[in-house]
Design an enzyme around this catalytic site. Structure first.
Site, PDB file in Angstrom:
ATOM      1  N   LYS A   1       0.833  -1.209   0.000  1.00  0.00           N
ATOM      2  CA  LYS A   1       0.000   0.000   0.000  1.00  0.00           C
ATOM      3  C   LYS A   1       0.862   1.251   0.000  1.00  0.00           C
ATOM      4  CE  LYS A   1      -1.747   1.858   3.897  1.00  0.00           C
ATOM      5  NZ  LYS A   1      -1.390   3.278   4.043  1.00  0.00           N
ATOM      6  N   ASN A   2       1.841   1.304   0.909  1.00  0.00           N
ATOM      7  CA  ASN A   2       2.612   2.539   1.076  1.00  0.00           C
ATOM      8  C   ASN A   2       3.605   2.790  -0.044  1.00  0.00           C
ATOM      9  OD1 ASN A   2       1.102   3.095   3.253  1.00  0.00           O
ATOM     10  ND2 ASN A   2       2.603   2.393   4.758  1.00  0.00           N
TER      11      ASN A   2
ATOM     12  N   ARG B   1      -8.920  -0.193   3.653  1.00  0.00           N
ATOM     13  CA  ARG B   1      -8.062   0.776   2.971  1.00  0.00           C
ATOM     14  C   ARG B   1      -6.676   0.197   2.686  1.00  0.00           C
ATOM     15  NH1 ARG B   1      -6.515   5.038   6.225  1.00  0.00           N
ATOM     16  NH2 ARG B   1      -5.052   5.274   4.488  1.00  0.00           N
TER      17      ARG B   1
ATOM     18  N   ASP C   1       3.896   0.617  11.989  1.00  0.00           N
ATOM     19  CA  ASP C   1       2.660   0.050  11.437  1.00  0.00           C
ATOM     20  C   ASP C   1       2.412  -1.383  11.886  1.00  0.00           C
ATOM     21  OD1 ASP C   1       3.149   1.789   8.263  1.00  0.00           O
ATOM     22  OD2 ASP C   1       2.449   2.478  10.222  1.00  0.00           O
TER      23      ASP C   1
ATOM     24  N   ARG D   1      -0.123  14.868  12.476  1.00  0.00           N
ATOM     25  CA  ARG D   1       0.347  14.614  11.100  1.00  0.00           C
ATOM     26  C   ARG D   1       0.621  15.902  10.307  1.00  0.00           C
ATOM     27  NH1 ARG D   1      -2.025   9.095   8.653  1.00  0.00           N
ATOM     28  NH2 ARG D   1       0.139   8.979   8.008  1.00  0.00           N
TER      29      ARG D   1
ATOM     30  N   CYS E   1      -5.274   8.120   8.486  1.00  0.00           N
ATOM     31  CA  CYS E   1      -5.600   7.638   9.836  1.00  0.00           C
ATOM     32  C   CYS E   1      -5.394   8.734  10.878  1.00  0.00           C
ATOM     33  CB  CYS E   1      -4.723   6.442  10.196  1.00  0.00           C
ATOM     34  SG  CYS E   1      -5.094   4.954   9.261  1.00  0.00           S
TER      35      CYS E   1
HETATM   36  C1  EPZ Z   1       4.125   6.911   6.213  1.00  0.00           C
HETATM   37  O1  EPZ Z   1       3.363   8.012   6.731  1.00  0.00           O
HETATM   38  C2  EPZ Z   1       3.119   5.761   6.134  1.00  0.00           C
HETATM   39  N1  EPZ Z   1       2.017   6.162   5.284  1.00  0.00           N
HETATM   40  C3  EPZ Z   1       2.570   5.449   7.526  1.00  0.00           C
HETATM   41  O2  EPZ Z   1       1.758   4.280   7.422  1.00  0.00           O
HETATM   42  C4  EPZ Z   1       3.721   5.126   8.460  1.00  0.00           C
HETATM   43  O3  EPZ Z   1       3.224   4.967   9.763  1.00  0.00           O
HETATM   44  C5  EPZ Z   1       4.760   6.268   8.450  1.00  0.00           C
HETATM   45  O4  EPZ Z   1       5.192   6.542   7.100  1.00  0.00           O
HETATM   46  C6  EPZ Z   1       5.983   5.941   9.262  1.00  0.00           C
HETATM   47  O5  EPZ Z   1       6.569   4.766   8.838  1.00  0.00           O
HETATM   48  C7  EPZ Z   1       2.194   6.122   3.938  1.00  0.00           C
HETATM   49  O6  EPZ Z   1       3.229   5.764   3.415  1.00  0.00           O
HETATM   50  C8  EPZ Z   1       1.026   6.551   3.105  1.00  0.00           C
HETATM   51  P1  EPZ Z   1       6.230  10.315   8.183  1.00  0.00           P
HETATM   52  P2  EPZ Z   1       3.932   9.509   6.662  1.00  0.00           P
HETATM   53  O7  EPZ Z   1       6.197  11.529   7.348  1.00  0.00           O
HETATM   54  O8  EPZ Z   1       4.709   9.672   5.422  1.00  0.00           O
HETATM   55  C9  EPZ Z   1       6.340  13.679  11.627  1.00  0.00           C
HETATM   56  C10 EPZ Z   1      -0.140   2.931   7.611  1.00  0.00           C
HETATM   57  O9  EPZ Z   1      -0.682   2.412   8.606  1.00  0.00           O
HETATM   58  N2  EPZ Z   1       6.299  14.629  10.482  1.00  0.00           N
HETATM   59  O10 EPZ Z   1       7.392   9.427   8.106  1.00  0.00           O
HETATM   60  O11 EPZ Z   1       2.808  10.406   6.913  1.00  0.00           O
HETATM   61  C11 EPZ Z   1       4.994  12.986  11.816  1.00  0.00           C
HETATM   62  O12 EPZ Z   1       4.109  13.758  12.565  1.00  0.00           O
HETATM   63  C12 EPZ Z   1       0.350   4.380   7.667  1.00  0.00           C
HETATM   64  O13 EPZ Z   1       0.037   2.346   6.542  1.00  0.00           O
HETATM   65  C13 EPZ Z   1       6.404  15.973  10.722  1.00  0.00           C
HETATM   66  O14 EPZ Z   1       6.529  16.403  11.880  1.00  0.00           O
HETATM   67  O15 EPZ Z   1       4.915   9.452   7.939  1.00  0.00           O
HETATM   68  C14 EPZ Z   1       5.379  11.681  12.484  1.00  0.00           C
HETATM   69  O16 EPZ Z   1       5.510  11.875  13.853  1.00  0.00           O
HETATM   70  C15 EPZ Z   1      -0.009   5.067   8.933  1.00  0.00           C
HETATM   71  N3  EPZ Z   1       6.350  16.820   9.668  1.00  0.00           N
HETATM   72  C16 EPZ Z   1       6.730  11.387  11.862  1.00  0.00           C
HETATM   73  O17 EPZ Z   1       7.235  12.615  11.330  1.00  0.00           O
HETATM   74  C17 EPZ Z   1       6.193  16.387   8.370  1.00  0.00           C
HETATM   75  O18 EPZ Z   1       6.142  17.195   7.429  1.00  0.00           O
HETATM   76  C18 EPZ Z   1       6.684  10.318  10.764  1.00  0.00           C
HETATM   77  O19 EPZ Z   1       5.950  10.782   9.714  1.00  0.00           O
HETATM   78  C19 EPZ Z   1       6.078  15.011   8.140  1.00  0.00           C
HETATM   79  C20 EPZ Z   1       6.136  14.131   9.218  1.00  0.00           C
END
Ligand code: EPZ
Length: 417
Positions: free
Chosen positions: A22-23, A396, A304, A121, A116
């Site tokens: 998915k990701n 999803r 995840d 986020r 989610c």
């Molecule tokens: C990706 O989300 C995945 N989603 C998430 O999977 C997964 O949990 C996450 O990576 C971490 O591995 C998809 O790929 C669609 P991040 P993403 O940007 O890209 C902070 C699932 O269940 N952050 O790595 O949104 C954020 O708040 C989903 O499949 C900022 O502060 O994750 C978090 O604490 C859920 N500012 C951390 O970084 C930003 O601009 C990780 O976020 C971006 C992120």
């Protein structure tokens, strides 16, 4: 609305085939519009997040043909358009159209992405990356307008190794003038798959999978093909279910290296499994040892899989400590596991899990995608009937989960209510 009904405690035997990630696919589809022609994506999982992306492609005048797990996209008549809230808030990954449309048209208008409810986020790191490439950001209420005269390569230091920001900046920098280097980049396996597609289209990207990615901007991108990598989170979820109920349960078509941290944890707990190439064979563990789990960025223990893993820890003989370090609000499943008889004391991002506890069926609710997967695992080992609400969250991200589980002996069904 749908609900899932499970009669628990049935051993799982047979083979579960893992689908595309998915990701990965939710980034491959937006990235593919950078091509001025045709892109073929194979091993596409049939999940509702893909359907949401196809609706946006339709709005952008991209021709999409889908046959089984193959998507053929043709972007020759691509047009720029505002991505409205009812489409952007269906999933998190709609934000990848920011990078793609900015690269293609130097202008994007879209509403805040969905996804989610597992934390605030923010997307500040994405936006800072676009600004470093020369873009201007205007935010009104919950709509973004991002514009640029031109995009120029830059050195970008990510404060946190964000998956989404790494991919979005990589996409935007592909057609920029000059070279971009992303420092402290995220290293998830899906990022390598996205770079693979972009390079197949003629991009010049190196270092994907490491913490430093270099993108030499090119003028134009052409037709290409890419295969979606197996879903390591889907594989990890079924591996955990196999540790709980397996009777020679085979998980097929996974990449063991992508799940090595989980497998090491299972070994520590005394789970009986055998790896054979891209297959793993699991048997229910008679006795499980407790262990501590801390979710971190790749290649550490994936956030995840944290919620499904906590179900396994409820069956361990002793106390396990669990810490979630990525998302601030990812304990939605705990209340329901405790209703089923688990003994979990959770506070913010920490949980103390005491086992083994016998679980019994209850009427419960999936609060997000992976919490839903954890509740399915709990329902499979519980005595009696478990009814799960809000299962749209689960659909999803888990392709044909009801078929895959009932084919290996689970008594599980989905009903419309
Ligand atoms: C990706 O989300 C995945 N989603 C998430 O999977 C997964 O949990 C996450 O990576 C971490 O591995 C998809 O790929 C669609 P991040 P993403 O940007 O890209 C902070 C699932 O269940 N952050 O790595 O949104 C954020 O708040 C989903 O499949 C900022 O502060 O994750 C978090 O604490 C859920 N500012 C951390 O970084 C930003 O601009 C990780 O976020 C971006 C992120």
């Amino acid at each position: 609305m749908k609900q899932i009904i499970i009669e628990g405690n049935k051993p799982l035997s047979g083979t579960i085939k893992i689908g595309g990630a998915k990701n990965s696919v939710v980034a491959l589809i937006p990235a593919a519009i950078l091509s001025s022609g045709k892109v073929k994506i194979t091993n596409v999982p049939s999940i509702s997040d893909c359907d949401a992306l196809f609706e946006i492609l339709h709005l952008l005048n991209v021709n999409v043909e889908m046959q089984e797990n193959v998507v053929l996209m043709d972007s020759k008549d691509l047009k720029n358009a505002l991505i409205p809230e009812n489409l952007s808030n269906k999933l998190r990954a709609s934000y990848y159209f920011m990078g793609a449309l900015l690269a293609k048209f130097k202008k994007v208008e879209m509403y805040f992405p969905g996804g989610c409810n597992i934390g605030s986020r923010p997307i500040d790191l994405h936006l800072k990356g676009f600004e470093a490439l020369g873009a201007k950001i205007k935010k009104t209420k919950s709509k973004y307008t991002i514009t640029a005269e031109e995009l120029k390569g830059a050195d970008i230091y990510l404060e946190f190794a964000s998956v989404g920001a790494t991919i979005n900046i990589m996409i935007a920098a592909t057609l920029a003038k000059g070279t971009t280097v992303i420092h402290n980049a995220a290293r998830e396996a899906e990022i390598v798959n996205i770079a693979e597609l972009l390079n197949n289209m003629g991009a010049k990207i190196s270092g994907a999978g490491s913490d430093e990615i270099t993108i030499k901007g090119v003028k134009k991108l052409h037709n290409a093909e890419v295969k979606v990598i197996p879903d390591r989170i889907e594989a990890g979820t079924y591996i955990i279910m196999g540790a709980l109920l397996g009777n020679n349960l085979v998980i097929e078509g996974m990449v063991p290296e992508h799940n090595i941290v989980l497998l090491n944890k299972l070994q520590e707990m005394g789970v009986d499994f055998k790896l054979d190439n891209q297959r793993i064979i699991l048997n229910r563990a008679k006795k499980l040892k407790p262990t501590n789990v801390r979710t971190v960025t790749y290649p550490g223990f994936p956030t995840d899989l944290g919620q499904p893993m906590s179900v396994l820890l409820t069956q361990a003989d002793g106390i396990s400590m669990f810490e979630e370090t990525i998302w601030e609000n990812r304990m939605g499943h705990v209340k329901y596991l405790n209703m089923m008889g688990a003994n979990i004391v959770a506070e913010r991002q920490h949980a103390t899990i005491t086992g083994p506890t016998k679980l019994h069926g209850e009427e419960i609710t999936a609060t997000d995608l992976r919490a839903g997967a954890a509740l399915v695992a709990a329902g499979l080992i519980a005595d009696g009937t478990t009814i799960i609400h809000d299962v749209e969250h689960i659909l999803r991200g888990y392709e044909r989960i009801i078929n895959k589980l009932s084919d290996v002996g689970a008594n599980i069904k989905i009903v419309d209510i």
